[in-house]
Design an enzyme around this catalytic site. Structure first.
Site, short mmCIF file in Angstrom:
data_model
loop_
_atom_site.label_atom_id
_atom_site.label_comp_id
_atom_site.label_asym_id
_atom_site.label_seq_id
_atom_site.Cartn_x
_atom_site.Cartn_y
_atom_site.Cartn_z
N LYS B 74 6.48 -5.46 2.82
CA LYS B 74 7.92 -5.46 2.52
C LYS B 74 8.15 -5.43 1.01
CE LYS B 74 9.93 -9.19 3.52
NZ LYS B 74 10.14 -10.33 4.39
N THR B 76 5.98 -4.56 -1.30
CA THR B 76 5.41 -3.31 -1.80
C THR B 76 6.43 -2.18 -1.65
OG1 THR B 76 3.23 -4.07 -1.14
CG2 THR B 76 3.47 -1.72 -1.55
N ARG B 97 11.88 -12.38 -5.16
CA ARG B 97 11.74 -13.83 -5.34
C ARG B 97 10.55 -14.18 -6.22
NH1 ARG B 97 11.10 -15.36 0.67
NH2 ARG B 97 10.41 -13.21 0.68
N LYS B 108 -5.50 -17.67 -1.35
CA LYS B 108 -5.37 -16.83 -2.54
C LYS B 108 -3.92 -16.50 -2.82
CE LYS B 108 -9.92 -14.87 -2.79
NZ LYS B 108 -10.68 -13.73 -3.26
N ALA B 276 12.18 -19.66 3.48
CA ALA B 276 12.90 -18.75 4.37
C ALA B 276 13.16 -19.38 5.74
CB ALA B 276 12.16 -17.44 4.51
N PHE B 304 10.64 -13.08 5.57
CA PHE B 304 10.26 -12.92 6.98
C PHE B 304 10.77 -11.58 7.56
CE2 PHE B 304 10.26 -17.85 7.46
CZ PHE B 304 9.08 -17.92 6.78
N PHE B 384 -0.85 3.51 6.07
CA PHE B 384 -2.23 3.01 5.91
C PHE B 384 -3.17 4.20 6.10
CE2 PHE B 384 -2.87 -1.73 6.00
CZ PHE B 384 -1.57 -2.04 5.64
N TRP B 412 2.04 2.90 -1.78
CA TRP B 412 0.90 2.01 -2.08
C TRP B 412 -0.18 2.79 -2.83
CZ3 TRP B 412 -4.34 1.58 -1.08
CH2 TRP B 412 -4.90 0.31 -1.34
#
Lengths: 559, 559
Positions: B74, B76, B97, B108, B276, B304, B384, B412
């Site tokens: 989202k 990205t 945010r 991570k 959220a 979310f 992808f 991406w």
């Protein structure tokens, strides 16, 4: 007319220059000056590393008599002297400590200096500034969380939960957090145990940040923090918890000194602010050593009076960092002399030469003490409008009997123009080559003997007493390899003795050691001789009730 | 070759421009751009106030299907779309945010976008950034300290210590602090009571900062926080404790939006980061409304999936701030469709058009839901490398049956060049004048009816059940004047239902309300439908054990 304005009004009227111009004076390229707003900046670690082969300037310590409610003006004199040295043509810098956020919401916030001798921007320096203390809070509490998390997941290190000495910190006056039970709520939350919060400036991480040479040294010291003990009393270190790397990452920016300016646009580093009782109370080693590369004169200060502040500056900071101070200024006021001479605060108005003369004993003791470190001394009489000529002369005459000079300084009202005489004297002392700095005691002296040496030589105490358990603890640390550490005395700042009401220059008193603590990362043994409050509370009517933004967006009630 | 580098490697190789140049593109004068380093800045409140008469740009919301372990992208897509709009000649900005510090030491850290569609500097954004969250922590805990201090000094307000609802916060994953007893230690420390810490992003102060229009509104909202109740259950407000002014002072700088840049040097505001679930999960109103003045297109996102994030964006943020979104993008991936179609994560590799088709029901529900708010929708298929043409076509065909379009996006891997089609479609939708935004329910609807409306209309639930005490609490708040507040649903993000394992588009399920909470300062009623964790813990092997600085001074292990 400056006398009729408050410090904050004077500070707001300051004609600040862009911080890039202040950096330029010091030869700091734009890419190495990391701005925080238009009037604050950090100096890149890379730039600092590149200065290492440059010659060092002269280091001047500003210290003081034991503080009294009359006020002495140590920071004001530090700032004024820095400006004064610049005024007489020297390239000079100031290095002072950062203010803690929390206490501002209890009592009114502290200025950085006063009158015409201030560092700006004052508001930011009393609020979040460049975030250093927040970073220290985060690093400290990450370690705390990782300790409880280690126990939660099986306690492979066999930490004795009753012997966890690492607490949590917050930059807030919050007495409710002094003594707490954590990990309630059953299986999901952990094993209940008693612990508490200290204020951030009391964190050993703060002391470490202020003593570390660079990021590598920082991580090494963080790793050496003793966080807990096992049932067999063997220590568990921060590096056993594997928190030292992440803590270093959190402190990466906080390690870089903060550049700001005086009201006369001279450069000042404001960096680090450890407690002056359970820690050493000086600004960071990185700031001081960097300033020495960038300026010909560096004026710095130490917390509290010279018995605590200067002693720790010499025996801890200078010893550890290899610093060699060239001169020391002891700040005194006529009013404080009178209080030391037995006069109450409400009765300080009328001339009273006899009281001044009597109170000078306190000043005299500090002058003699500082000389024991091989550092030449001058006394700065920080002028108040009510001082009479005869009173000032009494101080001067007294100091002359000690083979030193006392100089009247009017920097509060006049800025650098009022402190030229002191600046010239400081240059004379520093250039004279008189300084033969040496710490008070050698690394090799047994720990208890070090305590006795400080107590007898500096405080003029008759004896040091301690429970058997305290002496045994010291011997145990010697066995564990901590015997070479210096001592960090936690004593009342108001007296040479452990009785805050005993002004003047008492002798032959007893120093009772209540407790000793190991700060293995910072690299000193804390010796506690009285009640030490590491988490303050708020007063009945905290200043925070009145703090707000006014119609102009300015902060009201903070000062 | 970008596919073979990690996000952080790509981000570090970004050709960043000085932040002043990014600000210049937006017409922000140097004096109004408050730098934090060379690549971050805050925008002065004064500049923001001066923009109020300018026309607003178009507002585009990026939302998503229910998240799956396959990942949707989202943020990205938000970043990519912003870059794409700039690429096709529009003046566009991104509003996202800020990341929370604490969770980075457990798992991570999160990137701000991914691949060639990222906001930089990534390290700083995952660490202290510009200190906003630290300021929120300080403001929150000042209020906490003042509450206990009030009781300590005599409890004039007659606070029932058992009914203090204001806890403390820390930006750290520390389960030991979830449930604690404070004020131990006797007379000097206070009256023992049970309380706890939440993580900073769960603070109502965070939600307030993100919903406040300006500093005045901020103080008003802070003052309205309900901190405790008396024995007679009447509420005690933050302004009764007189903490609202000082909290506003602490938050003064944090209220200013943070400007950074995408890897393609386009401007992005990264500001605020409320939870959220118990909060509304959007970046700040100040950032969004300011961006709308400075750019022709503002791309923002909500937390979310669309059932929680978009609904709260529309019903809380847009309602309160008077925002009128012009178009919405729903992000989906072929892989996530397959998971919604019943395929396990390990089996996502092989082509499976049937599973894609089956899983599209989840996407379809979100498309229809967003249309209920009167906002035109386009679906972004975040590409992808394993996606097959037939699978992509299956999604496109499905979305076409809903009267919408699905567009394949390769941002991406390719940055803005891979998302031009989506950018053109978004412009077409936004310029079409189709948008007729209206919240789902009117302010005047009774609180329980609002909950039912969301549950039935958005979740397709059959019924909402709640204990009598919950319904009575809602009625009591209505009596006290809180009946006009919107609802903030705390529900699992993984399903339209309250069962996280129920993927796809379930219908007729029951929504049990466990608890309701009043956020009177933020201005919403939190409705809790499952286990909500407001203080995370660290895992067995926290990522902090591996985080460190490498030889180049770069941060290892954070990403």
């Amino acid at each position: 007319m400056a006398e009729y304005k408050t410090d904050i009004e004077i500070a707001r009227a300051a004609n600040k220059k862009p911080i890039q111009q202040i950096g330029e004076k010091l030869g700091i390229p734009l890419e190495d000056l990391v701005p925080y707003g238009h009037d604050k900046a950090k100096i890149s670690a890379d730039f600092i590393a590149r200065q290492k082969d440059r010659a060092d300037g002269k280091l001047i310590l500003v210290t003081a008599i034991n503080p009294t409610p009359a006020g002495e003006g140590k920071t004001t004199t530090t700032v004024g002297l820095g400006d004064g040295l610049n005024r007489i043509g020297k390239k000079a810098m100031i290095c002072i400590r950062e203010a803690s956020l929390g206490p501002n919401f209890g009592m009114k916030g502290g200025a950085a200096g006063g009158g015409m001798a201030q560092v700006v921007p004052m508001e930011e320096m009393n609020l979040h500034f460049t975030g250093d203390f927040h970073a220290i809070t985060s690093a400290h509490n990450l370690l705390s969380a990782m300790i409880d998390n280690h126990i939660y997941w099986g306690n492979e290190l066999e930490i004795d939960a009753r012997r966890i000495v690492w607490r949590r910190v917050m930059d807030m006056n919050d007495r409710a957090l002094r003594d707490i039970v954590v990990n309630l709520g059953g299986v999901a939350n952990g094993f209940p145990r008693q612990t508490g919060f200290d204020i951030t400036v009391a964190s050993e991480v703060m002391a470490i940040l202020c003593l570390a040479r660079d990021l590598e040294d920082l991580q090494q010291r963080l790793g050496s923090i003793v966080v807990a003990y096992r049932r067999d009393k063997t220590p568990i270190y921060c590096r056993d918890i594997k928190a030292d790397g992440a803590m270093t990452v959190l402190l990466k920016d906080a390690m870089q000194p903060n550049l700001v300016q005086t009201m006369e646009n001279n450069p000042a580093f404001v960096h680090g602010g450890p407690f002056a009782n359970i820690a050493h109370g000086c600004n960071s080693v990185v700031a001081t050593t960097t300033a020495l590369k960038l300026a010909d004169y560096v004026v710095t200060e130490a917390g509290f009076g010279a018995d605590l502040g200067a002693e720790k500056f010499f025996d801890i900071k200078c010893r550890k960092a290899g610093l060699k101070p060239d001169a020391a200024v002891i700040v005194a006021t006529v009013r404080a002399m009178k209080m030391n001479g037995g006069i109450k605060k409400d009765d300080l108005g009328p001339e009273n030469v006899a009281a001044v003369e009597k109170g000078c004993a306190n000043l005299g003791r500090h002058v003699q003490n500082v000389k024991k470190f091989g550092v030449p001394v001058v006394v700065a009489i920080n002028h108040f409008v009510t001082d009479t000529e005869a009173e000032v002369q009494a101080v001067k005459d007294y100091v002359a009997t000690l083979g030193a000079e006392a100089i009247l300084c009017k920097h509060w009202a006049q800025g650098s123009a009022g402190i030229e005489d002191l600046a010239h004297k400081v240059v004379e002392l520093a250039e004279s080559g008189q300084a033969q700095f040496a710490p008070l005691y050698p690394d090799e002296m047994p720990l208890f003997d070090k305590i006795e040496t400080i107590a007898k030589s500096i405080y003029h105490a008759g004896e040091v007493i301690a429970e058997k358990s305290v002496r045994e603890q010291l011997r145990q640390w010697e066995t564990q390899g901590y015997g070479k550490l210096p001592i960090c005395m936690a004593k009342t700042q108001y007296s040479f003795s452990t009785d805050p009401n005993l002004r003047g220059a008492p002798s032959g008193h007893t120093v009772p050691v209540r407790e000793v603590r190991l700060s293995a990362g910072a690299g000193f043994i804390v010796v506690i001789t009285g009640e030490i409050m590491t988490m303050p509370g708020l007063p009945r009517t905290p200043s925070s009730e009145k703090i707000c933004l006014n119609d102009k967006g300015q902060i009201e009630g903070l000062f």
